[in-house]
Design an enzyme around this catalytic site. Structure first.
Site, short mmCIF file in Angstrom:
data_model
loop_
_atom_site.label_atom_id
_atom_site.label_comp_id
_atom_site.label_asym_id
_atom_site.label_seq_id
_atom_site.Cartn_x
_atom_site.Cartn_y
_atom_site.Cartn_z
N LYS A 1 39.84 3.41 -58.46
CA LYS A 1 39.87 4.09 -57.15
C LYS A 1 41.29 4.53 -56.79
O LYS A 1 42.25 3.78 -57.01
CB LYS A 1 39.35 3.14 -56.05
CG LYS A 1 38.00 2.54 -56.38
CD LYS A 1 37.40 1.75 -55.24
CE LYS A 1 36.21 0.95 -55.73
NZ LYS A 1 36.57 -0.37 -56.28
N TYR B 1 43.52 -3.50 -55.99
CA TYR B 1 43.17 -4.89 -56.27
C TYR B 1 44.32 -5.65 -56.94
O TYR B 1 44.27 -6.88 -57.07
CB TYR B 1 41.88 -5.00 -57.10
CG TYR B 1 40.67 -4.38 -56.42
CD1 TYR B 1 40.69 -4.09 -55.05
CD2 TYR B 1 39.52 -4.07 -57.11
CE1 TYR B 1 39.61 -3.51 -54.42
CE2 TYR B 1 38.42 -3.49 -56.48
CZ TYR B 1 38.48 -3.21 -55.14
OH TYR B 1 37.40 -2.64 -54.51
N HIS C 1 39.18 5.77 -52.42
CA HIS C 1 38.90 4.41 -51.95
C HIS C 1 38.48 4.37 -50.48
O HIS C 1 37.53 3.68 -50.11
CB HIS C 1 40.12 3.52 -52.19
CG HIS C 1 39.82 2.07 -52.30
ND1 HIS C 1 40.50 1.20 -53.12
CD2 HIS C 1 38.88 1.31 -51.69
CE1 HIS C 1 40.00 -0.02 -53.00
NE2 HIS C 1 39.02 0.02 -52.13
N ASP D 1 34.19 -2.61 -61.80
CA ASP D 1 34.62 -1.86 -60.63
C ASP D 1 36.04 -2.27 -60.27
O ASP D 1 36.27 -3.33 -59.67
CB ASP D 1 33.67 -2.14 -59.45
CG ASP D 1 34.05 -1.31 -58.25
OD1 ASP D 1 33.78 -0.10 -58.26
OD2 ASP D 1 34.66 -1.86 -57.30
#
Ligand code: NAP
Length: 317
Positions: free
Chosen positions: A69, A40, A102, A35
């Site tokens: 995302k 990130y 997201h 994921d």
């Protein structure tokens, strides 16, 4: 891979320095779903780990499920494909299995070449940096995601952090129906109505932060005392089944039908979090753990945006 695995691996807050090795270790442990997200800040390093795993013959691309995302700054249809392409380039992939919105929050555009990941602020160097909304309707963003499927860049599309009203709305216009609803869910936030609604519409649900407060301690958004792992019903079930409290909480999540994506940078805990299928919780254990619900949300823009980014921005209330 045609179906998302019940247990995947979360990559939020895996540091870029550790990320390549963490991904290789997770693949060795048996994880097949990763994921990821532009936000990130580690997709290049995830890509390095995937490449090393492919080169070492540990796994083939088609045996993996890779989720990424779309960040809030790229909601405008003009920017969706470039954002997706950037994630794919960083990950070293020519398609994604799943691409998610997201947050249902459109922010002012920050070009990829100006700052990446864009995070929440238009200009963090400004004298008084603030978060800036953009007027982009979610249906336009969704239509742009549908085009990614049409072009073969992504196999499935879905959403994160939607509430029931947004799910009804999405279902009213989606030409390609959402293949996933990813939401915060754990024993302190059981989200029963939202999960029931998603099930009614045939949308699978993934629970993020399945270990509840644990992810938020390092961000000072929770304390050790908030841990669900020390609840009596959890430790009693752990003792009864010879499992760790974390395994009980994660088993509860998959047994109620949600996929999970726990994150751990520790090889032993990675394996622990995958070893959930050789036991089952009884009905009363399931009910006791569900009864811990306190509608306690740890990841709430309505709480953190104002202090951190200068704009009161609730989305769940
Ligand atoms: P989480 O997986 O519930 O918890 C991670 C924390 O728990 C880390 O501090 C980890 O530390 C610790 N931990 C992991 N396994 C453990 C175990 N067996 N025993 C004790 N401690 C353990 O939280 P999360 O990372 O917030 O959520 C999972 C994933 O969901 C994220 O990584 C991300 O991919 C996704 N997510 C999505 C959204 C969204 O808006 N869509 C928001 C949040 C998260 P160690 O690493 O030291 O083991």
């Amino acid at each position: 891979m045609n179906k998302i695995p019940d247990i995947g691996f979360g990559l939020w807050k895996v540091s870029p320095q550790d990320c390549r090795d963490v991904v290789i270790e997770a693949i060795k442990a048996g994880y097949r779903h990763f994921d990821c997200a532009a936000d990130y800040g580690n997709e290049q390093q995830v890509g390095d780990g995937l490449k090393a795993a492919f080169d070492q013959g540990l796994v083939a691309r088609e045996d993996l499920w890779i989720t990424s995302k779309l960040w809030n700054s790229y909601h405008h249809p003009d920017h969706v494909e470039a954002a997706c392409q950037k994630s794919m380039t960083d990950l070293g992939l020519d398609y994604l299995d799943l691409y998610l919105i997201h947050f249902p929050i459109a922010l002012a555009y920050v070009p990829i070449e100006t700052r990446y990941p864009a995070e929440w602020l238009v200009d963090p160097e400004a004298e008084n940096p603030v978060m800036q909304r953009a007027s982009v309707p979610l249906h336009e963003t969704w239509a742009a995601l549908e085009k990614l499927v049409d072009k073969g860049l992504v196999r499935q599309i879905g959403v994160c952090n939607y509430i029931s009203g947004l799910v009804h709305d999405l279902m009213s216009y989606a030409r390609i129906k959402p293949a996933m609803l990813q939401i915060e869910a754990h024993p302190y936030l059981t989200q029963e109505k939202l999960i029931r609604l998603a099930t009614q519409y045939g949308i699978p649900v993934t629970a993020f932060s399945p270990l509840a407060a644990l992810s938020y301690v390092e961000l000072d958004m929770a304390g050790q005392a908030d841990s669900v792992l020390t609840e009596a019903v959890v430790s009693q079930a752990a003792a009864a089944h010879g499992k760790t409290p974390a395994q009980i909480v994660l088993r509860w999540a998959i047994q109620r039908g949600t996929a999970i994506i726990p994150k751990s940078s520790n090889p032993q805990r990675m394996r622990e979090n995958l070893a959930l299928t050789d036991f089952a919780l009884s009905e009363s254990e399931m009910a006791d753990i569900s009864a811990l619900n306190a509608n306690r949300r740890f990841n709430d823009p309505g709480e953190f945006c104002e202090g951190a980014f200068g704009l009161f921005n609730p989305i769940y209330d």
